[in-house]
Design a protein around this motif. Structure first.
Motif, mmCIF file in Angstrom:
data_model
loop_
_atom_site.group_PDB
_atom_site.id
_atom_site.type_symbol
_atom_site.label_atom_id
_atom_site.label_comp_id
_atom_site.label_asym_id
_atom_site.label_seq_id
_atom_site.Cartn_x
_atom_site.Cartn_y
_atom_site.Cartn_z
ATOM 1 N N ILE A 185 6.620 -1.477 -5.967
ATOM 2 C CA ILE A 185 5.316 -0.705 -5.992
ATOM 3 C C ILE A 185 4.905 0.110 -4.812
ATOM 4 C CG2 ILE A 185 2.635 -0.795 -6.424
ATOM 5 C CD1 ILE A 185 3.072 -3.484 -7.779
ATOM 6 N N GLY A 186 5.329 1.241 -4.824
ATOM 7 C CA GLY A 186 5.101 2.360 -4.034
ATOM 8 C C GLY A 186 3.769 3.275 -4.354
ATOM 9 N N THR A 187 4.243 4.308 -4.286
ATOM 10 C CA THR A 187 3.323 5.261 -4.876
ATOM 11 C C THR A 187 3.763 5.967 -6.139
ATOM 12 O OG1 THR A 187 4.614 7.286 -3.582
ATOM 13 C CG2 THR A 187 2.742 6.269 -2.394
ATOM 14 N N GLY A 188 4.794 5.533 -6.694
ATOM 15 C CA GLY A 188 5.458 6.090 -8.012
ATOM 16 C C GLY A 188 4.177 5.886 -9.207
ATOM 17 N N ILE A 189 3.645 4.820 -9.240
ATOM 18 C CA ILE A 189 2.696 4.322 -10.208
ATOM 19 C C ILE A 189 1.488 5.352 -10.046
ATOM 20 C CG2 ILE A 189 1.311 2.598 -9.134
ATOM 21 C CD1 ILE A 189 2.358 2.680 -12.634
ATOM 22 N N PHE A 190 1.354 5.978 -9.163
ATOM 23 C CA PHE A 190 0.172 7.146 -9.112
ATOM 24 C C PHE A 190 0.630 8.322 -9.340
ATOM 25 C CE2 PHE A 190 -0.623 4.015 -5.568
ATOM 26 C CZ PHE A 190 -1.651 3.238 -6.334
#
Length: 440
Positions: A21-26
């Motif tokens: 969970i980095g910034t990819g889910i945003f």
């Protein structure tokens, strides 16, 4: 100085979650919506992505149990294939990871600057200053030792998952379909479009494979690595499915396809006018966690390569008190800062990074078949083994090669660049090897 185990199962579970969970889910849900165009395919992509990732997690759990080593990703390829192949794969993996860290750090700075800097510094220069400061803060934390880094990682991860969960509360404060924008159906072959959507999904799910780099850091690695990976992946899948449902419920497919400020829109529903500031804090924490966990992980790959004589011995030096690789961390951070001025758009990072990841992960998964034969003496000793072997690793390998082919068909130029990077890594290996032989 050798590396001594200091990380618990909980530490490793938090590392797994933060590696993914980095910034990819945003950002990725918007990419998936653009590439699928329909509600059914959108959710199918995330369900398939979750199931395939679980297959990969189970495969890597057994790999970690059978072959726990510091810098395990490099060691695995060297042991199961050939040192040249190991160097080539890890050479591009390090490049991709370093570029991703730089890109993610820039995204975090862009979110933070509006509440941190005055208006006249909210520009490219201000973004670079904030990014550098953020990376250096995390770098200093890692100098305090692997255990301190893990504690900070635990706090950041718990906060991040908690904040994402809060965003999901938007479904209770918004009328279904309140933001109605007509969805755009992409032209072309639906199967090809689905394959391209998985590129964005797997980019968001990837990262957990680096967990095996901590094989020498984890207490009772043969038991704790499998359990840490499986628990971490389960948490991630639950969080991703919840937040994607919330995105869709509040924004609809058309709103998702706009692909701008998804988290900010959700935060504004839950928190009202202060939603943008909440989003900024969430993104900042996400970036800190992502940068921190990679500063912990990548130098362990340097360590493994230095053990094989492919990097100078200084990359293997570990502070005996803190277990920190001070030179390795410094080199990695310096590289991140150096490429901050050369990273491209999110879409470019997505295609290049995922081609590297697909090749690396699928060939690593194939290694389980070799590893089982070479470590057959461990059978029956209580280590973790895949229950539905060989189906589980075969599903993972097949889907990742489907994604690889999808990238090749859609972006042949990116594929050629990536293959050239592999070739350069192979050239560097043999140049270093022959140079070493000549000196002897």
């Amino acid at each position: 100085m050798s590396i001594k185990p200091k990380l618990s199962r909980f530490d490793l579970t938090m590392i797994v979650i933060s590696l993914i969970i980095g910034t990819g889910i945003f950002k990725s849900p918007g990419e998936v919506a653009i590439r699928t165009g329909s509600t059914q395919l959108f959710f199918a992509a995330w369900v398939v992505g979750g199931l395939v990732t679980l297959c990969g997690a189970l495969t890597f759990a057994e790999i970690g149990a059978r072959y726990p080593n510091t810098g395990g990703f490099y060691k695995l390829f060297s042991y199961c294939y050939h040192p040249a192949f190991a160097f080539m794969i890890n050479w591009v993996a390090i490049i991709a990871t370093t570029a991703s860290v730089a890109a993610v750090a820039l995204i975090g700075a862009e979110y933070l600057n509006p509440i941190l800097l005055p208006q006249n510094l909210q520009n490219n220069t201000g973004t670079k200053i904030t990014t550098i400061a953020m990376v250096l803060i995390v770098y200093f934390i890692n100098f305090l030792g692997i255990k301190m880094s893990a504690r900070v990682q635990n706090l950041l991860t718990i906060f991040k998952v908690g904040m994402i969960t809060l965003l999901c509360l938007a479904i209770f404060k918004s009328d279904s379909g309140s933001v109605i924008t007509r969805a755009i159906i992409p032209t072309g072959n639906p199967i090809a479009q689905f394959g391209l959507s998985l590129v964005a999904v797997f980019f968001t799910y990837t990262g957990y494979q680096q967990t095996i780099n901590f094989g020498g850091d984890v207490i009772d690695a043969k038991r704790n690595i499998p359990k840490g990976i499986i628990i971490g992946i389960a948490v991630v899948i639950a969080v991703y499915m919840a937040v994607n449902f919330a995105y869709y419920y509040v924004l609809g497919m058309g709103g998702l396809q706009q692909n701008t400020g998804l988290a900010a829109k959700m935060a504004s529903v839950v928190f009202g006018e202060v939603g943008s500031k909440v989003t900024s804090v969430l993104m900042f924490v996400s970036v800190l966690a992502y940068v921190n966990v990679n500063i912990m992980s990548v130098p362990r790959m340097y360590y493994a390569m230095a053990e094989d004589g492919m990097l100078p011995v200084i990359f293997k030096w570990v502070n005996p008190r803190t277990q920190a690789q001070e030179f390795g961390m410094s080199f990695f951070v310096a590289t991140v800062l150096a490429i901050l001025f050369f990273v491209g758009s999110f879409g470019e990072v997505l295609n290049y990074a995922m081609f590297f990841e697909c090749i690396g992960l699928s060939t690593a998964a194939i290694a389980i078949f070799i590893l089982r034969k070479r470590t057959s003496h461990l059978n029956g000793t209580g280590i973790y083994t895949i229950k539905w072997y060989p189906l589980v690793p075969l599903v993972f390998i097949a889907v990742y090669w489907f994604v690889t082919i999808s990238i090749f068909i859609d972006k042949p130029k990116a594929t050629l660049v990536c293959l050239s990077a592999f070739a350069v890594g192979l050239l560097i290996y043999y140049t270093a090897k022959f140079g070493k032989v000549g000196k002897e």
